[in-house]
Design an enzyme around this catalytic site. Sequence first.
Site, PDB file in Angstrom:
ATOM      1  N   GLU A 161       0.827  -1.209   0.000  1.00  0.00           N
ATOM      2  CA  GLU A 161       0.000   0.000   0.000  1.00  0.00           C
ATOM      3  C   GLU A 161       0.864   1.262   0.000  1.00  0.00           C
ATOM      4  O   GLU A 161       0.459   2.301  -0.521  1.00  0.00           O
ATOM      5  CB  GLU A 161      -0.916  -0.025   1.238  1.00  0.00           C
ATOM      6  CG  GLU A 161      -2.157   0.818   1.074  1.00  0.00           C
ATOM      7  CD  GLU A 161      -3.159   0.632   2.213  1.00  0.00           C
ATOM      8  OE1 GLU A 161      -3.209  -0.457   2.819  1.00  0.00           O
ATOM      9  OE2 GLU A 161      -3.893   1.585   2.499  1.00  0.00           O
ATOM     10  N   HIS A 165       7.627 -26.643   0.777  1.00  0.00           N
ATOM     11  CA  HIS A 165       6.983 -27.747   0.081  1.00  0.00           C
ATOM     12  C   HIS A 165       5.940 -27.254  -0.906  1.00  0.00           C
ATOM     13  O   HIS A 165       5.064 -27.999  -1.319  1.00  0.00           O
ATOM     14  CB  HIS A 165       6.389 -28.721   1.099  1.00  0.00           C
ATOM     15  CG  HIS A 165       7.462 -29.312   1.961  1.00  0.00           C
ATOM     16  ND1 HIS A 165       8.121 -30.484   1.633  1.00  0.00           N
ATOM     17  CD2 HIS A 165       8.050 -28.839   3.087  1.00  0.00           C
ATOM     18  CE1 HIS A 165       9.045 -30.716   2.556  1.00  0.00           C
ATOM     19  NE2 HIS A 165       9.032 -29.732   3.442  1.00  0.00           N
ATOM     20  N   LYS A 221     -12.970   2.198  -1.581  1.00  0.00           N
ATOM     21  CA  LYS A 221     -13.898   2.594  -0.510  1.00  0.00           C
ATOM     22  C   LYS A 221     -15.006   3.470  -1.091  1.00  0.00           C
ATOM     23  O   LYS A 221     -16.192   3.289  -0.790  1.00  0.00           O
ATOM     24  CB  LYS A 221     -13.157   3.406   0.570  1.00  0.00           C
ATOM     25  CG  LYS A 221     -12.261   2.569   1.487  1.00  0.00           C
ATOM     26  CD  LYS A 221     -11.714   3.447   2.621  1.00  0.00           C
ATOM     27  CE  LYS A 221     -10.794   2.690   3.552  1.00  0.00           C
ATOM     28  NZ  LYS A 221     -10.275   3.465   4.661  1.00  0.00           N
TER      29      LYS A 221
HETATM   30  O1  PA5 Z   1      -3.078   2.015   5.760  1.00  0.00           O
HETATM   31  C1  PA5 Z   1      -4.182   2.484   5.568  1.00  0.00           C
HETATM   32  O2  PA5 Z   1      -4.402   3.705   5.616  1.00  0.00           O
HETATM   33  C2  PA5 Z   1      -5.387   1.605   5.289  1.00  0.00           C
HETATM   34  O3  PA5 Z   1      -5.076   0.307   5.001  1.00  0.00           O
HETATM   35  C3  PA5 Z   1      -6.329   1.644   6.460  1.00  0.00           C
HETATM   36  O4  PA5 Z   1      -5.698   1.119   7.599  1.00  0.00           O
HETATM   37  C4  PA5 Z   1      -7.607   0.853   6.198  1.00  0.00           C
HETATM   38  O5  PA5 Z   1      -8.176   1.217   4.972  1.00  0.00           O
HETATM   39  C5  PA5 Z   1      -8.614   1.124   7.317  1.00  0.00           C
HETATM   40  O6  PA5 Z   1      -8.838   2.497   7.415  1.00  0.00           O
HETATM   41  P1  PA5 Z   1      -9.486   3.156   8.671  1.00  0.00           P
HETATM   42  O7  PA5 Z   1      -8.541   3.043   9.813  1.00  0.00           O
HETATM   43  O8  PA5 Z   1      -9.729   4.568   8.294  1.00  0.00           O
HETATM   44  O9  PA5 Z   1     -10.745   2.410   8.942  1.00  0.00           O
END
Ligand code: PA5
Length: 477
Positions: free
Chosen positions: A303, A332, A446
């Site tokens: 990410e 394996h 989202k």
């Molecule tokens: O790293 C990030 O920003 C995302 O993966 C969030 O952790 C994830 O989308 C959840 O978001 P939130 O904490 O706003 O619910």
Amino acid sequence: MNYKNAGWRKQMQIKLDYNNMMAEFIGEKEGFTDKEIKNGVKQFADNAFDVVQENRGTKMMGWTELPYNQTEIVDDIIATAKDIKKKFDNFVVLGIGGSALGPIAVFQALCHLRHNELPKSKRKAPKLYVEDNVDPERMAALLDVIDINKTMFNVVTKSGATSETMAQYLIIMDILKKKLGDKAKDHMIATTSMSKGNLIKIAKEEGLKTFYIPDGVGGRFSELCPVGLLPAAVVGIDIKELLAGAAYMDKLCKIKDVKKNPALISALLEFLSMKKGKNISVMMPYADSLKYIADWYCQLWGESLGKAVDNEGNEVFVGQTPVKALGVTDQHSQVQLYREGPFDKVITIIAVDNFRSTVDISNGCEDIPDVNFLCGHTMNELINTERKATEYALTTANRLNYTITLPEVNAFTIGQLLFMFEMETAFTGAMLNIDTFNQPGVEGGKNATYALFGRKGYEKTKEEMDNAPKKNPNYVC
Ligand code: PA5
């Protein structure tokens, strides 16, 4: 309290061995020469180091200060956890992505591997469940095994808007209110942004105990703030030791010399590998306790570094696909591909010197030498021997690999490991000249969900989606 002793801290320092990234060991075609590393330092690592140093503690790099600036919060977390331990049998985290993967990874690393299955007298802490999906069967299954009266929930979302988490919150709060009336609020803690989103408003209205996610701490960099610290403290993990481990690693990460800074050298090696077309980063711990550290790493790496544009807005489409593997299990399955498939991977092995248990391999099969050779050894020797064997097999096939060794798995070494990966990600992002801390791709998904569910403000996205080309039935069989 061992972590207060300087000698112990030194002994517990995690080590990074990158011999098998070098031409000397895997040949000039795949490996790096000292000259290439020196040039890489001049061209990329020095600048990345400066960029990260300059931005420490500012904007979305607030997470660099978490090992130092949470004294009062940590005290509150420890007091809250103590109370939860007394009153509840279960602690359930409602959250996804960065709100879930860290708690899962640290729980698996530092608690008994069968924590939830232990009798209460041995467990000495509530069971922990982290619900990071909206699979209805999973929610139904959770409700089948927990007694709501004996359960504390922790809803965690930085944005206070994530559909999955808010859906879980709605479901659980409704159940709590129906069962417990006014006491519902005593079974829910909210961890969220102090200033943004809906959860903070809801928490205030409902009178929930609240912990805050600092503004400069994004989801995937949030394990060392209340997001991860509260669940960890509830299951009995020493969170001060975890933070001390992170601070110890941070000291190394402040050194400009790549030879002394494991996060900077690994960032440079991964970056140079990417430039050579190594688009896959395999994370392979040789310990069940570290299995979910690989999941957490996959989010952090994927990410943060998977970006379409650079800081100047040019299309770059960079990133490495992170893959999780577990030693020896995946020897394996996946190792066949790693040793003989395309030359497109960097494999990070995580080793543990001393496991917390020793299991002897029993004597037997005296008349079958091909089985009997195992006797007199331990499982500890077997797992570490197999790790070395895999390292050797990869190296002799000229595959880029390096090993991070933890002297043992404890809160101090896990704090170091998490912080090292976070810093490595920041350094690599700076070398790629991208925004490491945004996630427009995740937000795109989202927003599409909000639009499809008819959320106000997302009408345009809904219209675009409605006008998208309809699927051709000829391509469905
Ligand atoms: O790293 C990030 O920003 C995302 O993966 C969030 O952790 C994830 O989308 C959840 O978001 P939130 O904490 O706003 O619910």
